[in-house]
Motif scaffolding. Sequence first.
Motif, PDB file in Angstrom:
ATOM      1  N   TYR A 159      49.454  58.613  52.003  1.00 15.36           N
ATOM      2  CA  TYR A 159      50.855  59.011  52.149  1.00 15.36           C
ATOM      3  C   TYR A 159      51.791  57.809  52.110  1.00 15.36           C
ATOM      4  N   ASN A 196      34.814  53.546  51.250  1.00 20.63           N
ATOM      5  CA  ASN A 196      35.227  53.213  52.615  1.00 20.63           C
ATOM      6  C   ASN A 196      36.369  54.138  53.032  1.00 20.63           C
ATOM      7  N   GLY A 227      31.929  51.828  56.836  1.00 21.60           N
ATOM      8  CA  GLY A 227      32.893  52.316  57.816  1.00 21.60           C
ATOM      9  C   GLY A 227      32.249  53.268  58.800  1.00 21.60           C
ATOM     10  N   THR A 233      33.091  56.933  57.966  1.00 18.29           N
ATOM     11  CA  THR A 233      32.475  57.374  56.707  1.00 18.29           C
ATOM     12  C   THR A 233      30.968  57.507  56.902  1.00 18.29           C
TER      13      THR A 233
HETATM   14  N1  LIG Z   1      45.190  62.448  55.935  1.00 19.62           N
HETATM   15  C1  LIG Z   1      44.790  61.933  57.091  1.00 19.62           C
HETATM   16  N2  LIG Z   1      45.643  61.842  58.139  1.00 19.62           N
HETATM   17  C2  LIG Z   1      45.220  61.309  59.305  1.00 19.62           C
HETATM   18  N3  LIG Z   1      43.992  60.842  59.537  1.00 19.62           N
HETATM   19  C3  LIG Z   1      43.112  60.915  58.534  1.00 19.62           C
HETATM   20  C4  LIG Z   1      43.457  61.459  57.258  1.00 19.62           C
HETATM   21  N4  LIG Z   1      42.373  61.410  56.468  1.00 19.62           N
HETATM   22  C5  LIG Z   1      41.384  60.866  57.203  1.00 19.62           C
HETATM   23  N5  LIG Z   1      41.807  60.571  58.441  1.00 19.62           N
HETATM   24  C6  LIG Z   1      41.032  59.988  59.549  1.00 19.62           C
HETATM   25  O1  LIG Z   1      40.781  58.618  59.300  1.00 19.62           O
HETATM   26  C7  LIG Z   1      39.619  58.250  60.031  1.00 19.62           C
HETATM   27  C8  LIG Z   1      38.776  57.263  59.256  1.00 19.62           C
HETATM   28  O2  LIG Z   1      39.505  56.139  58.888  1.00 19.62           O
HETATM   29  P1  LIG Z   1      38.877  54.777  58.339  1.00 19.62           P
HETATM   30  O3  LIG Z   1      39.070  53.731  59.380  1.00 19.62           O
HETATM   31  O4  LIG Z   1      39.439  54.551  56.984  1.00 19.62           O
HETATM   32  O5  LIG Z   1      37.320  55.078  58.164  1.00 19.62           O
HETATM   33  P2  LIG Z   1      36.058  54.163  58.480  1.00 19.62           P
HETATM   34  O6  LIG Z   1      35.888  54.148  59.969  1.00 19.62           O
HETATM   35  O7  LIG Z   1      34.927  54.864  57.785  1.00 19.62           O
HETATM   36  O8  LIG Z   1      36.364  52.805  57.900  1.00 19.62           O
HETATM   37  C9  LIG Z   1      38.830  59.519  60.298  1.00 19.62           C
HETATM   38  O9  LIG Z   1      38.677  59.673  61.678  1.00 19.62           O
HETATM   39  C10 LIG Z   1      39.672  60.625  59.691  1.00 19.62           C
HETATM   40  O10 LIG Z   1      39.755  61.759  60.510  1.00 19.62           O
END
Ligand SMILES: Nc1ncnc2c1ncn2[C@@H]1O[C@H](COP(=O)(O)OP(=O)(O)O)[C@@H](O)[C@H]1O
Length: 177
Positions: free
Chosen positions: A18, A94, A130, A133
Amino acid sequence: MNLINVVDEILICGGMTYTFMKILRKVEIGASVFDEEGSKKGAQNNELCEENTPATEIIASYGVPPGKMGLDIGPDTRQVFSYIISEAKTILWNGPAGVFEWEQFSNGTRALMDAVVAATAEGAISIIGGGDTATAAAKFGAVGRVSHISTGGGASLELLEGKVLPGVEALSPAPTQ
Ligand SMILES: Nc1ncnc2c1ncn2[C@@H]1O[C@H](COP(=O)(O)OP(=O)(O)O)[C@@H](O)[C@H]1O
Ligand SMILES: O=C(OP(=O)(O)O)[C@H](O)COP(=O)(O)O
């Protein structure tokens, strides 16, 4: 930045989407997450993208109505992303595509996980990084069906950016004299 120069495709989804939509495509994002700091880097990234890649496309860029949040990718994005994943030989993932922890927003992440598992079965190398992930990989049955899963998200990206990770540096042998 390093990655833009070596990859064929970057698929942006999840919470970071976004910020890109608002800054680069000037569409309304309602109450969706917005990363003020990241938004400044986004402008530089866009210049780089437009110089180095043939197309920067935002699928379904109609915007988000006031008070609503974008919380997952929809069917069109799932289809386009799954096709790109099916063509890939090396996949680095990721960050989940949506708030997969809630069943109604898990379809995007599930679809991409299925696509990554299928591509791996066809011979692609797939690396998932991540904590969230990795949790999604476990939830959607991908453990053992992708090449590698690491709980380090930001850290694995920093390594690929060319940064020296403090833990790796500390464990590296001291120079001999
Ligand atoms: N559109 C969204 N709006 C808000 N939160 C989101 C959205 N899409 C995914 N998330 C949240 O982002 C989190 C993961 O973020 P990130 O830190 O990128 O992942 P990772 O821990 O695998 O690196 C998840 O808990 C997920 O629920
Ligand atoms: O993916 C993660 O975070 P990040 O993607 O925000 O860097 C992990 O939760 C990091 O956990 P760790 O710092 O214990 O390896």
